[in-house]
Design an enzyme around this catalytic site. Sequence first.
Site, mmCIF file in Angstrom:
data_model
loop_
_atom_site.group_PDB
_atom_site.id
_atom_site.type_symbol
_atom_site.label_atom_id
_atom_site.label_comp_id
_atom_site.label_asym_id
_atom_site.label_seq_id
_atom_site.Cartn_x
_atom_site.Cartn_y
_atom_site.Cartn_z
ATOM 1 N N ASP A 303 40.930 43.645 38.949
ATOM 2 C CA ASP A 303 41.109 42.848 40.163
ATOM 3 C C ASP A 303 40.870 41.351 39.938
ATOM 4 O O ASP A 303 39.736 40.921 39.677
ATOM 5 C CB ASP A 303 40.192 43.360 41.282
ATOM 6 C CG ASP A 303 40.680 42.980 42.675
ATOM 7 O OD1 ASP A 303 41.781 42.415 42.797
ATOM 8 O OD2 ASP A 303 39.951 43.261 43.640
ATOM 9 N N LYS A 352 39.892 47.744 47.614
ATOM 10 C CA LYS A 352 39.523 46.326 47.584
ATOM 11 C C LYS A 352 38.073 46.134 47.995
ATOM 12 O O LYS A 352 37.343 45.320 47.410
ATOM 13 C CB LYS A 352 40.454 45.528 48.499
ATOM 14 C CG LYS A 352 40.143 44.051 48.596
ATOM 15 C CD LYS A 352 40.436 43.329 47.291
ATOM 16 C CE LYS A 352 41.911 43.140 47.069
ATOM 17 N NZ LYS A 352 42.179 42.262 45.888
ATOM 18 N N LYS A 393 45.552 32.264 52.620
ATOM 19 C CA LYS A 393 44.475 33.176 53.021
ATOM 20 C C LYS A 393 43.289 32.398 53.559
ATOM 21 O O LYS A 393 42.896 31.376 53.007
ATOM 22 C CB LYS A 393 44.044 34.026 51.826
ATOM 23 C CG LYS A 393 42.930 35.011 52.134
ATOM 24 C CD LYS A 393 42.739 36.027 51.030
ATOM 25 C CE LYS A 393 42.183 35.442 49.783
ATOM 26 N NZ LYS A 393 41.870 36.475 48.765
ATOM 27 N N LYS A 465 37.145 40.563 39.391
ATOM 28 C CA LYS A 465 36.115 40.885 40.384
ATOM 29 C C LYS A 465 35.189 42.005 39.944
ATOM 30 O O LYS A 465 33.985 41.967 40.178
ATOM 31 C CB LYS A 465 36.782 41.323 41.701
ATOM 32 C CG LYS A 465 37.378 40.242 42.560
ATOM 33 C CD LYS A 465 37.769 40.826 43.917
ATOM 34 C CE LYS A 465 38.491 39.814 44.800
ATOM 35 N NZ LYS A 465 39.888 39.639 44.369
#
Length: 512
Positions: A303, A352, A393, A465
Amino acid sequence: MFTENFVVEGDNVEYSDDYITSKFVYNRSETRIENQTVYVKPIKKEYSFRTDRKVPKLGCMLVGLGGNNGSTVVAGTIANREGISWDTKSGPKTPNYFGSITQCSTVKLGTDETGEDYYVPLKALLPSVNPNDIVFGGWDINNANLSEAMERSMVLDYDLQRQLKPYLEGIVPLKSIYDPNFIAANQKDRANNCLEGTKGEMLEKIRQDIREFKEANECDKIVVLWTANTERFCEIAEGLNDTAETLLQSIDNNEAEISPSTIFAVACILEDVPYINGSPQNTFVPGVIELSEQRGVFIGGDDFKTGQTKMKSVMVDWLINAGIKPTSIVSYNHLGNNDGKNLSAPKQFRSKEISKSNVVDDMVASNPLLYKPGEHPDHVIVIKYVPYVGDSKRALDEYTSQIFMGGHNTIAMHNTCEDSLLAAPIIIDLVILTELLTRITYKTENMEEFSHFHPILSALSYLLKAPLTPKNAPVVNALFKQRACIENLLKACVGLPPETELGLEHKTNYAN
């Protein structure tokens, strides 16, 4: 002072036409506990690193080539390569690689006799691929060419899109694997470029695609990177995907619980091609990891770490190292691109949520003065799909902490980030660093031959991540530790010590 050219002097490094060979002493401390006392023993180990100086012609195949990330990274590299400038309402713009640590960050080399520091681009530490030279291709479940994909994504300015169109119209994604069991149902209307057949047949087709792309573009090496939709987590079960043997058999048996991303990973490993997972799903089931270890093929994940999570790994590290106790972390996002659309489905959001939630764990565990065993901050993550904002975002975060004498401190921040413009340089870094690591080998004093690093590329953690690490290796999420790992590893390969920041030459009578 800034320079792009340097030579390391001394006995720790040797330059030849083919290799840079260095000697490095790795200092660390080993601990043990007896009778409630911890004993610390400084130890050192001597390494030799050898880096192949020949920079290959590199191909990068993206799974999700026609998505926002894929179209943006290809368009951006072409704009840089061709030197395309464009007009905006705020004036003319020129291409750059801002956001890339390999291209736009620097490393301290040393200090001269006047006390002035000298810096070099990180990319100059070792011979590395120029992103302008990367050949891009890949797969997508939608058949739009990259010009159409770029227009659909609405990321780049119109004048730049107009000039890039002739370069992108001829890049058409290969057919990809579409399995509605793993991604949101709302992706069905995009799926018009899909492979057919059993999972075993699709695996062989992906392998064939890699070989043909490499040959057609006369590439020396290929790196494959997943930047497609987030999948739900797949089940891990004995006899299904728990070993390399059972995983390969399950693919041959067309087992429903084998995900598309896992099939891509297996295809790459069987082709001796590194594979990076840029999404949060559990692509690397135990069978994939075992297969990569058996064949010595690099894998990395999971990620992309772009905006909110990167900031969180800085904030929490700073607070805890300052002796402040974060007790509540609330993170809210909304976005309107196709990633947000896919994440609006509960199972995909859960993937996520897991990758975002674990980012503070190692920092919390490092300070038992603040946290009791098993204690963690409240940590809530929300992601909402708002089509109007597109790729822009919004991230809102609130950090509440306990401070001196029962007091509380609350930090609130708002972050507007153009998602794909942050992800694109991370993709470039992942590809360039992965290729570079394939050219670095090491040996210790008790090894006769040079060997490659462990197949799980934990050195890429700064860019991801939820870093994948070898078995029993600690997961490090603190951002500056991750950055230091990359910098110090590359410096070790040219015989330079890690930067300690002690500055004893300014604090002591250093000359004597």
